[in-house]
Design an enzyme around this catalytic site. Structure first.
Site, PDB file in Angstrom:
ATOM      1  N   TRP A 167       0.843  -1.193   0.000  1.00 17.25           N
ATOM      2  CA  TRP A 167       0.000   0.000   0.000  1.00 17.25           C
ATOM      3  C   TRP A 167       0.881   1.248   0.000  1.00 17.25           C
ATOM      4  CZ3 TRP A 167      -0.386   3.942   3.674  1.00 17.25           C
ATOM      5  CH2 TRP A 167      -1.411   4.875   3.415  1.00 17.25           C
ATOM      6  N   ASP A 444     -14.516   2.045  -4.937  1.00 18.83           N
ATOM      7  CA  ASP A 444     -13.415   1.664  -4.062  1.00 18.83           C
ATOM      8  C   ASP A 444     -13.601   0.251  -3.518  1.00 18.83           C
ATOM      9  OD1 ASP A 444     -11.011   2.023  -2.717  1.00 18.83           O
ATOM     10  OD2 ASP A 444     -11.578   3.961  -1.877  1.00 18.83           O
ATOM     11  N   CYS A 490     -10.699   1.788  -7.880  1.00 16.86           N
ATOM     12  CA  CYS A 490      -9.802   2.120  -6.771  1.00 16.86           C
ATOM     13  C   CYS A 490      -9.860   0.977  -5.776  1.00 16.86           C
ATOM     14  CB  CYS A 490     -10.231   3.435  -6.124  1.00 16.86           C
ATOM     15  SG  CYS A 490      -9.288   3.889  -4.642  1.00 16.86           S
ATOM     16  N   ASP A 512      -2.658   5.542  -3.295  1.00 16.05           N
ATOM     17  CA  ASP A 512      -3.049   6.547  -2.308  1.00 16.05           C
ATOM     18  C   ASP A 512      -1.900   7.494  -1.986  1.00 16.05           C
ATOM     19  OD1 ASP A 512      -5.648   5.750  -2.064  1.00 16.05           O
ATOM     20  OD2 ASP A 512      -5.378   4.637  -0.203  1.00 16.05           O
TER      21      ASP A 512
END
Length: 689
Positions: A167, A444, A490, A512
């Site tokens: 991430w 998302d 996303c 992100d």
């Protein structure tokens, strides 16, 4: 182009520069012949006539030569197909027929009521492969059903390229020597994952613009696996498909079928850059919806407001966004249900009456009146335990009986394999899109599968596949009912990026991490396989409060984000008039170069490894160069850039300096001047005279 020879048992598929050939033996063994530079049918027939190599004891004459290795018989490589019935395990197929339809070849086999069809289709120099399994006999369990096995010729010193990460640090390119044995990458998380993109490339001595490169990419948005094996004889095979483990994918009752996702392959002799441009062209032509339409400049409210939103506040941001030239205004999380934090509201897709007393329509109308499109954020596959949906239907989530329900980000995963869940989401989302002038949806997916159970279902593990197929069907249905609405994929950043989701969305959220320096490496890796046309990138505040506190100039932030689909995500109410005016100028410049960036051929001039990095786009007579100076020692000159992909006899005028260059343009003094001092990034435009 397809040709058939060898008494109907040799098939040759050719693109502009490459060919793929295979043959069927008299024993119904489907063998690989060639994948590489373009050849003739006579060449393929000559390859088929070569004597079989000698094999020693404990070796298989099939390993490394079969197009689609099945489990069973004298085979020891990883099987692409592994099936089990109540009586036996494995496959012993018979060839039935072939069908040629334009650029698609279908080879049909059967085994005890199980029909197996191998599909091949050319798209330029990309070959798409997939498999259809149709059961007309007793129940069959598909333990593993990969899409394809790709066979590469023997070479010395193969090198493997892959995109790994985590991430906020996705799509990091790494190249390493390939050794004997297997290298396996994939995801067992229920979605594509931040850890690996489903793509690999192999070369032996390629550079950015020269040398032979093989690449494979999987079109699947759930758990997946790609295995790269260097066999004892030096051959390399790449096998990939849906699912990670071999413990069971689906069970097919009589009359049921399963079609695997596409596993696409590409050969290029133009180095890594040539392979990337071929992948980009393929996606723009055959994968991305409406790829000929340029994506608008957007503003997203998340970093400015997070969950603390109101209609009035969003209207204030919208006015500021419109003033700097934004074309699409997006309300992110917090507009629905009891969504005042991440602890509640997911699943209740109706506007919060305190924040939007008239629903979303008044704000949407206001945004339209300002000359912008209107978009919203959703996360349909998730639910908070603190929601009306969960209180009414606690059995609609994935869970294992007698076990705790694991919460990530205070949410659970809906079992989208259930028809009632699918219909609920369709009704909610269709109603939402029909009730307000919504032009864009950011879709998302903020957690992985952990408790993937389905109590009461006779084959609960099917939800790993059925969830993804239901997601695709829901997106397809929404797009058909609302053709004017664009969708962005996303997943906590770049956790769901693959050819499967790209066929149903207009762009993807790359990461992100919006820090402009970190983004250069992420975007460099992303560009190995995917085009700028889908790569969303934002300009956010400085210092970067979301991740690292780094301070960067507005110039650097904009030029970094202009390498893809430009967006703005900072708190515009805190920007000074000088910053807003500078932002307006950058947005105006981006709109001028947008067709070149989003539709042009990409050349990576210098990787983001410190010092100067740069990318170049060529579209028709227009050339755009984006360059960034990350660090420079005192007294150290900035090296010039030699541009690529330009006609050797053509003249190009630099729109910034008026200088005329000919042939392989060498940008030197103008670029060096622009990158001195605080001017740490630049945009250079050239036009063929």
């Amino acid at each position: 182009m397809m040709e058939i020879g060898g008494n109907g048992r040799i098939w040759l598929l050719s693109g502009p520069t490459s060919s793929y050939a295979l043959r069927l033996t008299e024993q119904d063994e489907l063998l690989h012949l060639h994948w590489g530079p373009r050849i003739t049918l006579a060449d393929a027939e000559a390859l088929a006539a070569l004597p079989a190599p000698q094999y020693w004891p404990f070796e298989s004459q099939l390993d490394g030569h079969e197009e689609y290795p099945v489990e069973g018989g004298p085979r020891f490589v990883r099987p692409a197909l592994s099936v089990r019935t109540a009586e036996r395990r494995g496959t012993e197929w018979r060839f039935e027929a072939h069908e040629a339809d334009g650029d698609e070849l279908r080879l049909r086999f059967s085994d005890s009521g199980l029909g197996i069809t191998l599909h091949y289709r050319t798209r330029g120099d990309v070959v798409e492969r997939w498999v259809t399994l149709e059961n007309e006999g007793p129940a069959v369990e598909l333990l593993r059903a990969d899409s394809a096995t790709w066979t590469l010729p023997e070479r010395d010193g193969r090198r493997l390229s892959q995109l790994h990460g985590r991430w906020a640090a996705e799509s990091r390119l790494v190249r390493s020597p390939l050794t004997y044995g297997e290298k396996v990458i994939g995801s067992r998380r229920g979605h594509t994952g931040h850890q690996h993109l489903p793509w690999v490339a192999l070369d032996d001595e390629a550079t950015e613009e020269r040398g032979e490169v093989y690449g494979c990419a999987l079109a699947w948005s759930g758990s997946w696996r790609i295995s790269v094996a260097q066999l004892p004889d030096g051959r390399v095979q790449i096998t990939g498909g849906a699912g990670y483990d071999d413990s069971g994918l689906l069970r097919l009752e009589s009359g049921e079928s399963f079609t695997t996702p596409v596993f696409a392959g590409l050969w290029s002799d133009g180095g890594f850059g040539g392979a990337s441009r071929a992948w980009h062209a393929y996606q723009r032509a055959y994968v991305i919806p409406d790829a000929d339409r340029d994506r608008p400049v957007l503003f997203n409210s998340w970093e400015a407001t997070e969950f603390d939103i109101s209609e009035e506040q969003q209207g204030t941001l919208a006015r500021r966004a419109a003033a700097i030239g934004v074309e699409l205004f997006v309300v992110d999380d917090g507009w629905f249900g009891a969504r005042t934090s991440d602890r509640a509201g997911l699943g209740d897709w109706t506007p919060n009456p305190d924040r939007f007393p008239g629903g979303l329509k008044p704000l949407g109308d206001y945004v339209h009146a300002l000359g912008m499109q209107f978009g919203i954020w959703v996360e349909p596959e998730m639910v908070n335990p603190d929601s009306e949906l969960y209180r009414q239907h606690p059995d609609w989530v994935q869970f294992q009986p007698g076990r705790n329900r694991t919460e990530y980000r205070n949410q659970l995963v809906l079992n989208l394999a259930r028809p009632d869940v699918q219909e609920y989401l369709w009704e909610q989302l269709h109603s939402m899109l029909s009730s307000a002038p919504i032009d864009y949806v950011k879709w998302d997916f903020n957690r992985c599968f952990t408790d993937a159970g389905w109590p009461g279902d006779p084959y609960p593990q099917r939800l790993w596949v059925d969830h993804v197929q239901a997601l695709y069907a829901l997106l397809d249905r929404l797009r058909a009912a609302h053709p004017g609405v664009a969708f962005e994929s996303c997943s906590g950043g770049g956790g769901r990026i693959d050819l499967g989701i790209m066929a149903r969305t207009d762009q993807v959220w790359t990461s992100d991490n919006t820090d402009p320096l970190d983004r250069l490496a992420i975007q460099h890796g992303f560009s190995q396989i995917h085009p700028s046309r889908v790569m969303a990138a934002w300009v956010t505040d400085s210092p970067n409060t979301q991740l690292n506190g780094r301070v960067s100039t507005l110039r650097f932030r904009f030029v970094s984000a202009m390498a893809g689909v430009l967006g703005v995500g900072g708190d515009l109410t805190e920007w000074s008039e000088e910053e807003l005016d500078e932002a307006r100028q950058w947005v105006e410049l981006y709109k001028e170069i947008r067709p070149v960036v989003q539709r042009g051929d990409l050349y990576r001039l210098r990787p983001p490894e410190g010092g100067l990095s740069a990318v170049q786009y060529v579209h028709g007579d227009e050339v755009v160069v984006l360059a960034w100076l990350q660090a420079q020692r005192h007294g150290e000159p900035v090296a010039p850039l030699r541009l690529r992909g330009l006609g050797p006899e053509d003249a190009y005028e630099c729109r910034e300096t008026g200088e005329v260059h000919r042939g392989a343009v060498l940008l030197h003094h103008g670029l060096r001047t622009k990158l001195r001092g605080d001017l740490d990034a630049t945009v250079i435009r050239l036009r063929r005279k």
